[in-house]
Design a protein around this motif. Sequence first.
Motif, PDB file in Angstrom:
ATOM      1  N   PHE A  80      -4.201 -57.598  -6.694  1.00 40.49           N
ATOM      2  CA  PHE A  80      -3.828 -58.074  -5.473  1.00 40.49           C
ATOM      3  C   PHE A  80      -4.630 -59.266  -5.096  1.00 40.49           C
ATOM      4  O   PHE A  80      -5.963 -59.013  -5.082  1.00 40.49           O
ATOM      5  N   ILE A  81      -4.279 -60.381  -4.798  1.00 42.53           N
ATOM      6  CA  ILE A  81      -5.114 -61.585  -4.575  1.00 42.53           C
ATOM      7  C   ILE A  81      -4.951 -62.110  -2.894  1.00 42.53           C
ATOM      8  O   ILE A  81      -5.708 -63.020  -2.456  1.00 42.53           O
ATOM      9  N   GLY A  82      -3.504 -61.705  -2.597  1.00 38.27           N
ATOM     10  CA  GLY A  82      -3.314 -62.199  -1.093  1.00 38.27           C
ATOM     11  C   GLY A  82      -1.897 -61.871  -0.689  1.00 38.27           C
ATOM     12  O   GLY A  82      -1.226 -60.938  -1.411  1.00 38.27           O
ATOM     13  N   LEU A  83      -1.612 -62.575   0.411  1.00 41.42           N
ATOM     14  CA  LEU A  83      -0.197 -62.279   0.969  1.00 41.42           C
ATOM     15  C   LEU A  83       0.534 -63.687   1.203  1.00 41.42           C
ATOM     16  O   LEU A  83      -0.078 -64.743   1.376  1.00 41.42           O
ATOM     17  N   LEU A  84       1.783 -63.604   1.047  1.00 40.79           N
ATOM     18  CA  LEU A  84       2.556 -64.730   1.639  1.00 40.79           C
ATOM     19  C   LEU A  84       3.980 -64.506   2.340  1.00 40.79           C
ATOM     20  O   LEU A  84       4.329 -63.452   1.836  1.00 40.79           O
ATOM     21  N   GLY A  85       3.959 -65.176   3.397  1.00 40.04           N
ATOM     22  CA  GLY A  85       5.009 -64.633   4.276  1.00 40.04           C
ATOM     23  C   GLY A  85       6.095 -65.782   4.408  1.00 40.04           C
ATOM     24  O   GLY A  85       5.760 -66.881   4.464  1.00 40.04           O
ATOM     25  N   LEU A  86       7.352 -65.391   4.768  1.00 38.53           N
ATOM     26  CA  LEU A  86       8.461 -66.377   5.204  1.00 38.53           C
ATOM     27  C   LEU A  86       9.162 -65.825   6.413  1.00 38.53           C
ATOM     28  O   LEU A  86       9.861 -64.691   6.235  1.00 38.53           O
ATOM     29  N   ASN A 141      -9.549 -51.022  12.970  1.00 37.53           N
ATOM     30  CA  ASN A 141      -9.509 -50.287  11.884  1.00 37.53           C
ATOM     31  C   ASN A 141      -8.347 -50.092  11.029  1.00 37.53           C
ATOM     32  O   ASN A 141      -7.214 -51.036  11.436  1.00 37.53           O
ATOM     33  N   ILE A 142      -8.275 -49.165  10.360  1.00 35.44           N
ATOM     34  CA  ILE A 142      -6.951 -49.213   9.118  1.00 35.44           C
ATOM     35  C   ILE A 142      -5.685 -49.013   9.576  1.00 35.44           C
ATOM     36  O   ILE A 142      -4.725 -49.312   9.361  1.00 35.44           O
ATOM     37  N   GLU A 143      -5.613 -48.257  11.161  1.00 33.35           N
ATOM     38  CA  GLU A 143      -4.428 -47.894  11.829  1.00 33.35           C
ATOM     39  C   GLU A 143      -3.970 -49.434  11.949  1.00 33.35           C
ATOM     40  O   GLU A 143      -2.858 -49.120  12.184  1.00 33.35           O
ATOM     41  N   GLN A 144      -4.767 -50.215  12.906  1.00 28.90           N
ATOM     42  CA  GLN A 144      -4.322 -51.539  13.234  1.00 28.90           C
ATOM     43  C   GLN A 144      -3.515 -52.156  12.052  1.00 28.90           C
ATOM     44  O   GLN A 144      -2.487 -52.665  12.254  1.00 28.90           O
ATOM     45  N   THR A 145      -4.044 -52.212  10.864  1.00 27.89           N
ATOM     46  CA  THR A 145      -3.437 -52.738   9.619  1.00 27.89           C
ATOM     47  C   THR A 145      -1.963 -52.059   9.631  1.00 27.89           C
ATOM     48  O   THR A 145      -1.261 -52.569   8.944  1.00 27.89           O
ATOM     49  N   ALA A 146      -2.061 -50.686   9.436  1.00 31.69           N
ATOM     50  CA  ALA A 146      -1.023 -49.657   9.314  1.00 31.69           C
ATOM     51  C   ALA A 146       0.206 -50.212  10.011  1.00 31.69           C
ATOM     52  O   ALA A 146       1.107 -50.344   9.710  1.00 31.69           O
ATOM     53  N   THR A 147      -0.076 -50.567  11.348  1.00 39.14           N
ATOM     54  CA  THR A 147       0.912 -50.753  12.067  1.00 39.14           C
ATOM     55  C   THR A 147       1.380 -52.138  11.855  1.00 39.14           C
ATOM     56  O   THR A 147       2.774 -52.403  11.964  1.00 39.14           O
ATOM     57  N   ILE A 166       1.493 -53.568   9.108  1.00 36.52           N
ATOM     58  CA  ILE A 166       2.511 -53.384   7.734  1.00 36.52           C
ATOM     59  C   ILE A 166       3.680 -52.870   8.173  1.00 36.52           C
ATOM     60  O   ILE A 166       4.744 -53.147   7.363  1.00 36.52           O
ATOM     61  N   GLU A 167       3.697 -51.911   8.907  1.00 37.39           N
ATOM     62  CA  GLU A 167       4.919 -51.263   9.412  1.00 37.39           C
ATOM     63  C   GLU A 167       6.082 -52.281   9.928  1.00 37.39           C
ATOM     64  O   GLU A 167       7.229 -52.103   9.706  1.00 37.39           O
ATOM     65  N   SER A 168       5.542 -53.323  10.770  1.00 31.32           N
ATOM     66  CA  SER A 168       6.253 -54.078  11.245  1.00 31.32           C
ATOM     67  C   SER A 168       6.909 -55.205  10.201  1.00 31.32           C
ATOM     68  O   SER A 168       7.912 -55.583  10.095  1.00 31.32           O
ATOM     69  N   TRP A 169       5.783 -55.384   9.255  1.00 29.04           N
ATOM     70  CA  TRP A 169       6.466 -56.283   8.066  1.00 29.04           C
ATOM     71  C   TRP A 169       7.383 -55.599   7.385  1.00 29.04           C
ATOM     72  O   TRP A 169       8.288 -56.120   6.831  1.00 29.04           O
ATOM     73  N   LEU A 170       7.416 -54.296   7.115  1.00 23.37           N
ATOM     74  CA  LEU A 170       8.221 -53.387   6.142  1.00 23.37           C
ATOM     75  C   LEU A 170       9.818 -53.465   6.985  1.00 23.37           C
ATOM     76  O   LEU A 170      10.475 -53.434   6.153  1.00 23.37           O
ATOM     77  N   LEU A 216       7.582 -57.936  -2.876  1.00 23.29           N
ATOM     78  CA  LEU A 216       7.488 -57.307  -1.402  1.00 23.29           C
ATOM     79  C   LEU A 216       6.714 -56.266  -1.101  1.00 23.29           C
ATOM     80  O   LEU A 216       6.394 -55.367  -2.207  1.00 23.29           O
ATOM     81  N   ILE A 217       5.785 -56.309  -0.205  1.00 19.83           N
ATOM     82  CA  ILE A 217       4.827 -55.542   0.147  1.00 19.83           C
ATOM     83  C   ILE A 217       5.317 -53.975   0.410  1.00 19.83           C
ATOM     84  O   ILE A 217       6.414 -53.775   0.552  1.00 19.83           O
ATOM     85  N   GLU A 218       4.272 -53.080   0.067  1.00 19.19           N
ATOM     86  CA  GLU A 218       4.675 -51.849   0.274  1.00 19.19           C
ATOM     87  C   GLU A 218       3.688 -51.204   0.913  1.00 19.19           C
ATOM     88  O   GLU A 218       2.364 -51.635   1.090  1.00 19.19           O
ATOM     89  N   PHE A 219       3.849 -49.951   1.492  1.00 19.14           N
ATOM     90  CA  PHE A 219       2.847 -49.508   2.359  1.00 19.14           C
ATOM     91  C   PHE A 219       1.719 -48.959   1.557  1.00 19.14           C
ATOM     92  O   PHE A 219       0.555 -48.952   2.041  1.00 19.14           O
ATOM     93  N   SER A 220       1.915 -48.968   0.208  1.00 18.42           N
ATOM     94  CA  SER A 220       0.740 -48.350  -0.753  1.00 18.42           C
ATOM     95  C   SER A 220      -0.127 -49.599  -0.691  1.00 18.42           C
ATOM     96  O   SER A 220      -1.196 -49.400  -1.408  1.00 18.42           O
TER      97      SER A 220
END
Length: 182
Positions: free
Chosen positions: A76-82, A41-47, A49-53, A12-16
């Motif tokens: 780290f080579i990628g992401l996978l979601g369900l 920007n990175i803040e958009q990615t942070a938002t 990630i927060e929704s995924w977490l 599972l992803i982490e904010f780190s």
Amino acid sequence: MELHTSRLKLRLIEFSDLEAIHQLHSIPEVDEFNTLGIPENIEQTATLIESWLLANEQQEVTSYTFAIETISNKVFIGLLGLKLWPKKNRRAEVWYKLQPDHWGKGYATEAVNSILDFGFNKLNLHRIQAGCAVANIGSIKVLEKVGMIKEGKCRQVLLLKSGWSDNYEYAILETDYELLKK
């Protein structure tokens, strides 16, 4: 929670993971068939990630977002979601993104097979589906290799950077999956 294959660890992803995820989302080749777009920007990615977490941590989980790492060098080579539908539907949608230098090596197929196993054997799902832009040949091959069946085409449903794209709809049922594993 972690899932393992012979070559991959899915955790599972982490904010780190912010920097790695932002870098992945900023690659034009990765964005070509994605409706998310390159983050400003990175803040958009942070938002994001927060929704995924939040979805990963709710009392009734609505989605799982995994970081894909190689076991050999822990990269780290990628992401996978369900993404899960309401529990009574026993249905989910899988999605994935990989770093381009890891394309064509079977990693996506391996990761999706792992999530199918998790979905059918641990979550007791009945159906797992995926969508794929019609020009995304790499993803089409992955979905077909794992046993998903093309069920149809939605016309001009994806707004990509290049314009409106048709989308193939794929799915696999628990009965299909059981037959494949025999």
